[in-house]
Design a protein around this motif. Structure first.
Motif, PDB file in Angstrom:
ATOM      1  N   ARG A   1      -2.415 101.823  93.214  1.00 31.89           N
ATOM      2  CA  ARG A   1      -2.763 100.654  94.015  1.00 31.89           C
ATOM      3  C   ARG A   1      -1.627 100.325  94.988  1.00 31.89           C
ATOM      4  NH1 ARG A   1      -2.777  94.893  94.198  1.00 31.89           N
ATOM      5  NH2 ARG A   1      -1.104  94.683  92.688  1.00 31.89           N
TER       6      ARG A   1
ATOM      7  N   LEU B   1      -6.185  96.081  97.568  1.00 36.18           N
ATOM      8  CA  LEU B   1      -6.913  96.811  96.522  1.00 36.18           C
ATOM      9  C   LEU B   1      -6.751  96.056  95.215  1.00 36.18           C
ATOM     10  CD1 LEU B   1      -5.842 100.440  97.410  1.00 36.18           C
ATOM     11  CD2 LEU B   1      -8.043  99.362  97.834  1.00 36.18           C
TER      12      LEU B   1
ATOM     13  N   ASN C   1     -14.392  95.557  90.052  1.00 40.78           N
ATOM     14  CA  ASN C   1     -13.925  96.491  91.083  1.00 40.78           C
ATOM     15  C   ASN C   1     -13.711  95.856  92.450  1.00 40.78           C
ATOM     16  OD1 ASN C   1     -13.963  98.706  89.313  1.00 40.78           O
ATOM     17  ND2 ASN C   1     -16.171  98.935  89.602  1.00 40.78           N
TER      18      ASN C   1
ATOM     19  N   ARG D   1     -19.771  99.102 100.030  1.00 38.24           N
ATOM     20  CA  ARG D   1     -19.715 100.363  99.285  1.00 38.24           C
ATOM     21  C   ARG D   1     -21.031 100.548  98.537  1.00 38.24           C
ATOM     22  NH1 ARG D   1     -13.639  99.812  96.691  1.00 38.24           N
ATOM     23  NH2 ARG D   1     -14.736  98.267  95.419  1.00 38.24           N
TER      24      ARG D   1
ATOM     25  N   MET E   1      -1.377 101.182  99.375  1.00 40.09           N
ATOM     26  CA  MET E   1      -1.156 100.120 100.379  1.00 40.09           C
ATOM     27  C   MET E   1       0.245 100.197 101.006  1.00 40.09           C
ATOM     28  SD  MET E   1      -2.900  96.694  98.692  1.00 40.09           S
ATOM     29  CE  MET E   1      -1.897  96.677  97.199  1.00 40.09           C
TER      30      MET E   1
ATOM     31  N   PRO F   1     -13.224 103.148  90.810  1.00 39.95           N
ATOM     32  CA  PRO F   1     -14.145 102.635  91.841  1.00 39.95           C
ATOM     33  C   PRO F   1     -13.510 101.546  92.704  1.00 39.95           C
ATOM     34  CG  PRO F   1     -15.255 102.797  89.710  1.00 39.95           C
ATOM     35  CD  PRO F   1     -13.808 103.107  89.465  1.00 39.95           C
ATOM     36  N   ARG F   2     -12.511 100.857  92.165  1.00 41.85           N
ATOM     37  CA  ARG F   2     -11.832  99.837  92.961  1.00 41.85           C
ATOM     38  C   ARG F   2     -11.249 100.419  94.243  1.00 41.85           C
ATOM     39  NH1 ARG F   2      -9.052  94.900  93.150  1.00 41.85           N
ATOM     40  NH2 ARG F   2     -10.181  94.210  91.312  1.00 41.85           N
ATOM     41  N   PHE F   3     -10.836 101.690  94.213  1.00 38.71           N
ATOM     42  CA  PHE F   3     -10.149 102.277  95.366  1.00 38.71           C
ATOM     43  C   PHE F   3     -11.093 102.924  96.376  1.00 38.71           C
ATOM     44  CE2 PHE F   3      -6.381 103.143  92.269  1.00 38.71           C
ATOM     45  CZ  PHE F   3      -6.040 101.807  92.304  1.00 38.71           C
ATOM     46  N   ALA F   4     -12.369 102.961  96.089  1.00 40.65           N
ATOM     47  CA  ALA F   4     -13.306 103.628  96.997  1.00 40.65           C
ATOM     48  C   ALA F   4     -13.235 103.017  98.391  1.00 40.65           C
ATOM     49  CB  ALA F   4     -14.726 103.530  96.446  1.00 40.65           C
ATOM     50  N   LYS F   5     -13.391 103.847  99.395  1.00 47.40           N
ATOM     51  CA  LYS F   5     -13.337 103.478 100.827  1.00 47.40           C
ATOM     52  C   LYS F   5     -11.948 103.033 101.271  1.00 47.40           C
ATOM     53  CE  LYS F   5     -17.861 102.780 102.838  1.00 47.40           C
ATOM     54  NZ  LYS F   5     -18.724 101.964 103.688  1.00 47.40           N
ATOM     55  N   ALA F   6     -10.931 103.150 100.411  1.00 45.48           N
ATOM     56  CA  ALA F   6      -9.572 102.861 100.874  1.00 45.48           C
ATOM     57  C   ALA F   6      -8.970 104.142 101.454  1.00 45.48           C
ATOM     58  CB  ALA F   6      -8.713 102.370  99.713  1.00 45.48           C
TER      59      ALA F   6
ATOM     60  N   TYR G   1      -3.196 102.392  82.909  1.00 43.98           N
ATOM     61  CA  TYR G   1      -3.059 101.171  83.697  1.00 43.98           C
ATOM     62  C   TYR G   1      -1.803 101.172  84.560  1.00 43.98           C
ATOM     63  CZ  TYR G   1      -7.005  99.311  81.144  1.00 43.98           C
ATOM     64  OH  TYR G   1      -8.260  99.123  80.638  1.00 43.98           O
TER      65      TYR G   1
ATOM     66  N   ARG H   1       3.082  80.656  93.306  1.00 43.56           N
ATOM     67  CA  ARG H   1       2.866  82.086  93.529  1.00 43.56           C
ATOM     68  C   ARG H   1       3.444  82.544  94.857  1.00 43.56           C
ATOM     69  NH1 ARG H   1      -0.263  86.681  92.535  1.00 43.56           N
ATOM     70  NH2 ARG H   1      -0.846  85.840  90.525  1.00 43.56           N
TER      71      ARG H   1
ATOM     72  N   ARG I   1       0.333  90.772  89.484  1.00 42.09           N
ATOM     73  CA  ARG I   1       0.124  91.653  90.643  1.00 42.09           C
ATOM     74  C   ARG I   1       1.219  91.545  91.710  1.00 42.09           C
ATOM     75  NH1 ARG I   1      -4.342  89.400  89.181  1.00 42.09           N
ATOM     76  NH2 ARG I   1      -4.313  87.944  90.919  1.00 42.09           N
TER      77      ARG I   1
ATOM     78  N   PHE J   1     -14.409  93.844  99.670  1.00 44.16           N
ATOM     79  CA  PHE J   1     -15.541  94.743  99.450  1.00 44.16           C
ATOM     80  C   PHE J   1     -16.732  94.030  98.814  1.00 44.16           C
ATOM     81  CE2 PHE J   1     -12.051  97.979  99.229  1.00 44.16           C
ATOM     82  CZ  PHE J   1     -12.453  98.742 100.316  1.00 44.16           C
TER      83      PHE J   1
END
Lengths: 347, 347, 347, 347
Positions: free
Chosen positions: C21, A347, A291, A279, C25, C49-54, C14, A50, C294, A297
């Motif tokens: 995402r 993220l 999430n 969070r 970043m 919700p994954r992006f909260a506080k970013a 998606y 990777r 990713r 997080f």
């Protein structure tokens, strides 16, 4: 830009790999040394395909010897080693002037007798116990202590998911500290990069089960930190479960309410609203592991069960992230005088 | 060989499909009628390609009308319908002289007010409540009652996994009935054959979370049966979780010990050693869902946590099997005067 | 530091989520506008919700109107919209002076008749076809064209995994262009954020199958690009399969050797050794999707099958990454005059 | 009812476990002997908790010695052993008058030189090769031969999924025998009950990749059987892939049409309409592994690709079922004079 020379000692497992992933992308870390008995002489990229073609991936694994680590110029070293072994390296590296972030259990307990009770072996370096800081920066006064520390004991995966939701409620006296019952569900990477057939795809897929019952080793550090928050020793019931995900821990904790249920939100908000990696999801909103995977997080939701007089706390984190590697990088940032979030914007 | 003419009403979901699977293989059941509004006119094999070329798979779905079901010659009908709807069919079919095994919640509760509290609607056929038998044959006196019943209310998936381990301990007075805290983890098929994006592969895979907190509907029947066993009303804390498996429920229950911990094994052995579908795994041996999927078994293990004075109960079953379809077939066998295990030898 | 104001139009699926995402970043992108008919008025963090506080997650979805997008200050817009719809927005945004990266199929084909044959509808904006650049920067002369482009048609997921391994061999005349047979396996996210029960966890898990046979729409762009490389029209056999992973595409391509098999490595090395996102794994070393998820990497291995006179090409990429969102960001970097790898250092 | 005394030699892996599962439920098989060096002395139920409380599960594993197997009264023995080892046991058991169904590769090839080429070792019992029958009952004349056989070589998992769709087309001269290109995708159980970390959950989940390229051992038996059908030696391209399912094989085969495409359906129907375990799905209807898992069915669909002049064949089977254990039980039924479908009605 400030660059901190960094070593990862014992980098061949999943926690080690996650540390490497984070440090290879970290704007202020220069990975100067990775060790592995198994892979010494091989490049990072060949062991972890990777990472191929990434900056720094040409680095070669070396033998885990303190002298060689020192020679690499490392200022801070992460230890991703089994407990017992980690303490030896910590001692040697500290003597050579290298700050240490230990991800094993060796320095998480203040009391060496508790260590011996839960780990079944005398503590390998009891003289360092008082000096070590339990590396959970969100706890009161802890981030300041980490900034000054030479040795940080980075917390375990289950403890992080259990301690963070409970501490503010215990400090505020809202719950009965002796009534805590916790169930956690962990992804299979929590078992490590294992050749045990129990963790093979065919055995782990379509399988859900409790394990390490009724006295998991992590109980020792959980009860220690909850006891500090409660101002009294805490004994609790904890059942870990294995579920077929790669990573992620989902934790549900129940405790009897002794105070005003309407204050729960307020108390949690006060504790965590300004913490970058916690969070709060609000009432009746359970946390979902999907999430938080690959981030630092921890998500926390809660509910009040009027029928039983209990509060339910729901948390989710990545067992390899906030439960291991990225939380250790958070301590690294503090120890190195960097912004707490440096390199942790994933993220 | 005795052949019972059998109908499945509402056969298009996962529970319906599992009923069809079991009945197509059952040596004493002749599937004479399957209904589905959605699939009326289509063959079983075209709707469920898995069943193609199996005996009986040429059967055609018909509209769910009581008269048509009667005309098919059905002696016993399974209802795999939503609550509320099921009661209507039960009433009509019973009047036509067809015995009914209802897999919905409509007849599980003795008390219609509890039904209204938990299901938010008046009970559609309260006059049948006293006649219905809660179809958990392992409970005391229950298999006899099922043999005589015209109407069996087959239990829910979570309740089976929670009630069976607890009842013997409550009856023996070994635990405090008000101290029960349960966490369950269910496979995604528990949500039904759903087009809700929440249960899509990409949302459910690598996701673990609690839901329906803090008052899941199944609590009503759980507390009812635990109350009968305890001889006193029981209120408990229950948190269901969704985990990425197809089927299977893993349940961990904790309760404060009030009696002699050394009697737990004996009490469970006495209750279940001769029950064909309950397997006792012994102390410190948690149950694993992978051993029970597609069977009618429930596996039960336990542990005593001396530190907290609690007993931990670990159970595993298939949410579609012992938690739904195969348990209903177990009642079918009893109602039809067959051997309890007929058609349930799946491994 | 240069900051490019960026819009994502149609950000609720998606691919849109992956774009968000990456852009949240990205050190040189300022996300100034996200649109979604479904979510207009809601914040990014509440939808994902994954992006909260970013940083940037407080942004609010707006209606997808060209005027509003212009008002946001956007300089470059990504279109993550269905084909047909995308062309309308592209036209409007280009007229307003906003550069467009379209992730739909609308501008991938040079020939509007091929579009009509494969997509079954007249092309919505044929006048833009000649202007659009097929956004695969590794192809000869393409990165230069992308730098100058106002409109980039970002390639599909299957095409990327098939075209990149084949093009150098076709250009070198090493294989018979009419002998190509390809099988690809895609993760379920390739089907989009779908409420179709076919893509539910219980239907997709433990399921492997071919689909869209024998003429998948992506064949049109694959054959177009292979034809350019071969200097002659190419017709090939392509079978896509759905496998139970979240993301990732694994592709195996077979073609008859017409040239010197010993030159394969050399030809691939020459084409890709200096491309930052193509990793050559060498002979007899098939690519594994788990190493590229990713990321923007595509891994390529190969083998010579002396018995059949065929070369086998093995590639792996993330269908949402190099197969969609991150490849689009690669074009974004070129169009914006940034370093090609900016914001794409993910591991 | 006729009861055949049956032994399973080497019963500790996944194929062995599936054999045990089928035989424990088989109405005409009496499992009288199970062997395992690793588990000798342990009960079936303790090694495989799934089988606890099933009839026959009290049986105890014994050492794999021919004499002990004979003493158990076994009339027919299944060998679930590694190749090389299997031949030794076959020789000894046949001498003792026990019929043998070998699930290894030892007796699948008619030509000992092909064995040596593909398995890299001299054949351990070449004198038995001519006597062994390749146990694929659907092939012409094969079920008759199996009925008479003392030694059946039960086919491999990939071969079954490739041979059955192709043979009728080759026999009818509809395709070019030298143009065959096949891709197969197998669940992880195909790798056996392995402690290799490659097959651990964390490595295999979210991973799709080709392996054993370009010359998988199973090619030898595939080409042998296709050659018999074609009347000429066949060499083909075959690429196996590993995908994250427990069981199931999905195979897609492409071949150049040389005959009348409109005859494909007719030819397949003629070959298989009356075969109980082959299900023809029709044109443009690819097979899905989820419909065949834990059964002895193979599903076959097909498509004609006019653009390339190729026929595509899509098949799905359970690698442990029709690809191993249940197909071996099908041979068992024939050898024992039972109905071909006995004990194979699983859905």
């Amino acid at each position: 830009m400030q660059m901190i020379k960094t070593a990862v000692v014992g980098a061949s497992g999943y926690t080690g790999m996650e540390l490497l992933r984070l440090l290879l992308m970290h704007p202020n870390a220069q990975l100067c040394c990775v060790t592995s008995r198994q892979y010494a002489g091989e490049s990072l990229a060949s062991v972890f395909p990777r990472f191929a073609k990434a900056d720094g991936s040409a680095l070669t694994f070396i033998q885990p010897e303190a002298k060689l680590i020192k020679d690499s110029g490392a200022e801070i070293a992460f230890l991703a080693l089994p407990h017992g072994v980690a303490a030896e390296y910590a001692t040697a590296l500290l003597e050579l002037g290298i700050k240490v972030i230990d991800l094993s259990a060796d320095f998480r307990l203040n009391d060496q007798q508790v260590y011996e009770e839960f780990y079944g072996t005398p503590h390998p370096a009891p003289e360092l116990l008082q000096q070590a800081v339990y590396g959970m920066p969100e706890l009161q006064g802890r981030s300041e202590a980490i900034r000054e520390a030479q040795l940080v004991a980075s917390p375990g995966c289950y403890p992080t998911s259990i301690i963070l939701p409970l501490v503010p409620l215990l400090e505020a006296g809202l719950i009965d500290p002796q009534s805590i019952v916790t169930c956690s569900m962990s992804g299979v990477s929590g078992a490590g990069k294992s050749s045990n057939v129990l963790f093979s795809f065919c055995e782990a897929n379509e399988s859900v089960r409790a394990y390490s019952v009724p006295k998991h080793r992590h109980l020792s550090e959980i009860e220690q930190e909850l006891g500090i928050a409660a101002g009294t020793p805490v004994t609790m019931s904890f059942t870990p479960h294995l579920v077929p995900t790669h990573n992620g821990i989902c934790t549900t904790t129940s405790a009897l309410l002794t105070g005003d249920a309407s204050k729960i939100s307020e108390v949690l908000e006060k504790a965590y609203a300004d913490k970058p990696f916690v969070r709060l999801l609000g009432e009746n909103n359970p946390a979902d592991t999907k999430n938080v995977t690959r981030t630092n997080f921890i998500d926390i939701g809660w509910a009040v069960d009027q029928r039983t007089g209990r509060v339910l706390l729901y948390s989710a984190e990545d067992n390899l992230g906030k439960g291991a590697a990225s939380q250790a990088v958070q301590s690294f940032n503090l120890m190195a005088g960097l912004e707490e979030q440096a390199g942790l914007h994933n993220l």
